[in-house]
Design a protein around this motif. Structure first.
Motif, PDB file in Angstrom:
ATOM      1  N   THR A  25       0.834  -1.083  -0.043  1.00  0.00           N
ATOM      2  CA  THR A  25       0.030  -0.116  -0.114  1.00  0.00           C
ATOM      3  C   THR A  25       0.932   1.254   0.117  1.00  0.00           C
ATOM      4  O   THR A  25       1.842   1.331   0.761  1.00  0.00           O
ATOM      5  N   VAL A  26       0.558   2.065  -0.898  1.00  0.00           N
ATOM      6  CA  VAL A  26       1.584   3.364  -0.899  1.00  0.00           C
ATOM      7  C   VAL A  26       0.561   4.440  -0.958  1.00  0.00           C
ATOM      8  O   VAL A  26      -0.441   4.487  -1.548  1.00  0.00           O
ATOM      9  N   THR A  27       1.071   5.614  -0.332  1.00  0.00           N
ATOM     10  CA  THR A  27       0.457   6.796   0.045  1.00  0.00           C
ATOM     11  C   THR A  27       1.287   7.981  -0.291  1.00  0.00           C
ATOM     12  O   THR A  27       2.402   7.872   0.105  1.00  0.00           O
ATOM     13  N   LEU A  28       0.762   8.882  -1.168  1.00  0.00           N
ATOM     14  CA  LEU A  28       1.540  10.128  -1.714  1.00  0.00           C
ATOM     15  C   LEU A  28       1.515  11.029  -0.461  1.00  0.00           C
ATOM     16  O   LEU A  28       0.385  11.445  -0.307  1.00  0.00           O
ATOM     17  N   LEU A  29       2.590  11.656   0.020  1.00  0.00           N
ATOM     18  CA  LEU A  29       2.676  12.195   1.236  1.00  0.00           C
ATOM     19  C   LEU A  29       2.867  13.891   0.721  1.00  0.00           C
ATOM     20  O   LEU A  29       2.527  14.809   1.400  1.00  0.00           O
ATOM     21  N   LYS A  30       3.873  13.777  -0.148  1.00  0.00           N
ATOM     22  CA  LYS A  30       4.420  15.062  -0.846  1.00  0.00           C
ATOM     23  C   LYS A  30       3.923  15.411  -2.022  1.00  0.00           C
ATOM     24  O   LYS A  30       3.567  14.484  -3.076  1.00  0.00           O
ATOM     25  N   SER A  31       3.872  16.887  -2.579  1.00  0.00           N
ATOM     26  CA  SER A  31       3.486  17.270  -3.601  1.00  0.00           C
ATOM     27  C   SER A  31       4.559  16.630  -4.757  1.00  0.00           C
ATOM     28  O   SER A  31       5.839  16.863  -4.220  1.00  0.00           O
ATOM     29  N   PHE A  32       4.147  16.292  -6.091  1.00  0.00           N
ATOM     30  CA  PHE A  32       5.232  16.271  -6.882  1.00  0.00           C
ATOM     31  C   PHE A  32       5.422  17.158  -7.997  1.00  0.00           C
ATOM     32  O   PHE A  32       6.067  17.082  -8.964  1.00  0.00           O
ATOM     33  N   TYR A  33       4.765  18.391  -7.642  1.00  0.00           N
ATOM     34  CA  TYR A  33       5.006  19.467  -8.533  1.00  0.00           C
ATOM     35  C   TYR A  33       6.214  20.101  -8.287  1.00  0.00           C
ATOM     36  O   TYR A  33       6.810  20.169  -7.224  1.00  0.00           O
ATOM     37  N   GLY A  34       7.046  20.480  -9.394  1.00  0.00           N
ATOM     38  CA  GLY A  34       8.339  21.111  -9.401  1.00  0.00           C
ATOM     39  C   GLY A  34       9.463  19.902  -9.236  1.00  0.00           C
ATOM     40  O   GLY A  34      10.590  20.227  -9.071  1.00  0.00           O
ATOM     41  N   ARG A  35       9.017  18.550  -9.261  1.00  0.00           N
ATOM     42  CA  ARG A  35       9.992  17.378  -9.289  1.00  0.00           C
ATOM     43  C   ARG A  35      10.496  17.239 -10.672  1.00  0.00           C
ATOM     44  O   ARG A  35       9.826  17.626 -11.787  1.00  0.00           O
ATOM     45  N   LEU A  36      11.654  16.249 -10.755  1.00  0.00           N
ATOM     46  CA  LEU A  36      12.113  15.845 -12.071  1.00  0.00           C
ATOM     47  C   LEU A  36      10.747  15.163 -12.910  1.00  0.00           C
ATOM     48  O   LEU A  36      10.050  14.645 -12.327  1.00  0.00           O
ATOM     49  N   PRO A  37      10.826  15.593 -14.121  1.00  0.00           N
ATOM     50  CA  PRO A  37       9.915  14.846 -14.856  1.00  0.00           C
ATOM     51  C   PRO A  37       9.876  13.297 -14.976  1.00  0.00           C
ATOM     52  O   PRO A  37       8.720  12.714 -14.880  1.00  0.00           O
ATOM     53  N   SER A  38      10.985  12.677 -14.469  1.00  0.00           N
ATOM     54  CA  SER A  38      10.830  11.158 -14.352  1.00  0.00           C
ATOM     55  C   SER A  38      10.350  10.699 -13.226  1.00  0.00           C
ATOM     56  O   SER A  38       9.571   9.811 -12.934  1.00  0.00           O
ATOM     57  N   HIS A  39      10.441  11.610 -12.197  1.00  0.00           N
ATOM     58  CA  HIS A  39       9.909  11.362 -10.693  1.00  0.00           C
ATOM     59  C   HIS A  39       8.415  11.580 -10.971  1.00  0.00           C
ATOM     60  O   HIS A  39       7.502  10.856 -10.476  1.00  0.00           O
ATOM     61  N   ARG A  40       8.065  12.806 -11.586  1.00  0.00           N
ATOM     62  CA  ARG A  40       6.484  12.859 -11.889  1.00  0.00           C
ATOM     63  C   ARG A  40       5.766  11.706 -12.613  1.00  0.00           C
ATOM     64  O   ARG A  40       4.580  11.476 -12.293  1.00  0.00           O
ATOM     65  N   ALA A  41       6.379  11.319 -13.625  1.00  0.00           N
ATOM     66  CA  ALA A  41       6.092  10.208 -14.314  1.00  0.00           C
ATOM     67  C   ALA A  41       5.827   8.783 -13.634  1.00  0.00           C
ATOM     68  O   ALA A  41       4.899   8.049 -13.547  1.00  0.00           O
ATOM     69  N   THR A  42       6.896   8.626 -12.807  1.00  0.00           N
ATOM     70  CA  THR A  42       6.832   7.460 -11.561  1.00  0.00           C
ATOM     71  C   THR A  42       5.608   7.496 -10.678  1.00  0.00           C
ATOM     72  O   THR A  42       4.907   6.498 -10.591  1.00  0.00           O
ATOM     73  N   VAL A  43       5.329   8.748 -10.295  1.00  0.00           N
ATOM     74  CA  VAL A  43       4.063   8.977  -9.494  1.00  0.00           C
ATOM     75  C   VAL A  43       2.827   8.593 -10.225  1.00  0.00           C
ATOM     76  O   VAL A  43       2.231   7.789  -9.731  1.00  0.00           O
ATOM     77  N   THR A  44       2.777   9.070 -11.365  1.00  0.00           N
ATOM     78  CA  THR A  44       1.647   8.743 -12.578  1.00  0.00           C
ATOM     79  C   THR A  44       1.290   7.134 -12.589  1.00  0.00           C
ATOM     80  O   THR A  44       0.696   6.696 -12.600  1.00  0.00           O
ATOM     81  N   GLY A  45       2.790   6.748 -12.882  1.00  0.00           N
ATOM     82  CA  GLY A  45       2.763   5.098 -13.334  1.00  0.00           C
ATOM     83  C   GLY A  45       2.309   4.415 -11.989  1.00  0.00           C
ATOM     84  O   GLY A  45       1.852   3.173 -12.216  1.00  0.00           O
ATOM     85  N   LEU A  46       2.556   4.992 -10.816  1.00  0.00           N
ATOM     86  CA  LEU A  46       1.774   4.149  -9.603  1.00  0.00           C
ATOM     87  C   LEU A  46       0.381   4.329  -9.476  1.00  0.00           C
ATOM     88  O   LEU A  46      -0.089   3.590  -8.569  1.00  0.00           O
ATOM     89  N   GLY A  47      -0.004   5.347 -10.160  1.00  0.00           N
ATOM     90  CA  GLY A  47      -1.581   5.382 -10.085  1.00  0.00           C
ATOM     91  C   GLY A  47      -1.992   6.382  -9.083  1.00  0.00           C
ATOM     92  O   GLY A  47      -3.025   6.335  -8.545  1.00  0.00           O
ATOM     93  N   LEU A  48      -0.980   7.295  -8.542  1.00  0.00           N
ATOM     94  CA  LEU A  48      -1.127   8.224  -7.438  1.00  0.00           C
ATOM     95  C   LEU A  48      -1.704   9.402  -8.047  1.00  0.00           C
ATOM     96  O   LEU A  48      -0.954   9.973  -9.078  1.00  0.00           O
TER      97      LEU A  48
END
Length: 60
Positions: free
Chosen positions: A7-30
């Motif tokens: 179980t994974v919970t997003l605790l911090k915003s991914f705004y302003g992060r590296l594009p690959s990190h943003r894509a990973t957040v989206t890829g996990l379905g968050l």
């Protein structure tokens, strides 16, 4: 035998992060802060979690 899950919970915003990190957040379905998803525990998913661990809370 049931598949293991994580179980994974997003605790911090991914705004302003590296594009690959943003894509990973989206890829996990968050989608937004405090959004929680349950995923199958595979090496691929674990790799994605490790990449953005500083943004997440993980429960086995």
């Amino acid at each position: 035998m049931a598949a293991k899950t994580v179980t994974v919970t997003l605790l911090k915003s991914f705004y302003g992060r590296l594009p690959s990190h943003r894509a990973t957040v989206t890829g996990l379905g968050l989608k937004k802060i405090n959004h929680t998803v349950t995923l199958e525990d595979t090496p691929e998913v674990r790799g994605m979690i490790n990449k953005i661990a500083y943004l997440l809370k993980v429960e086995d």
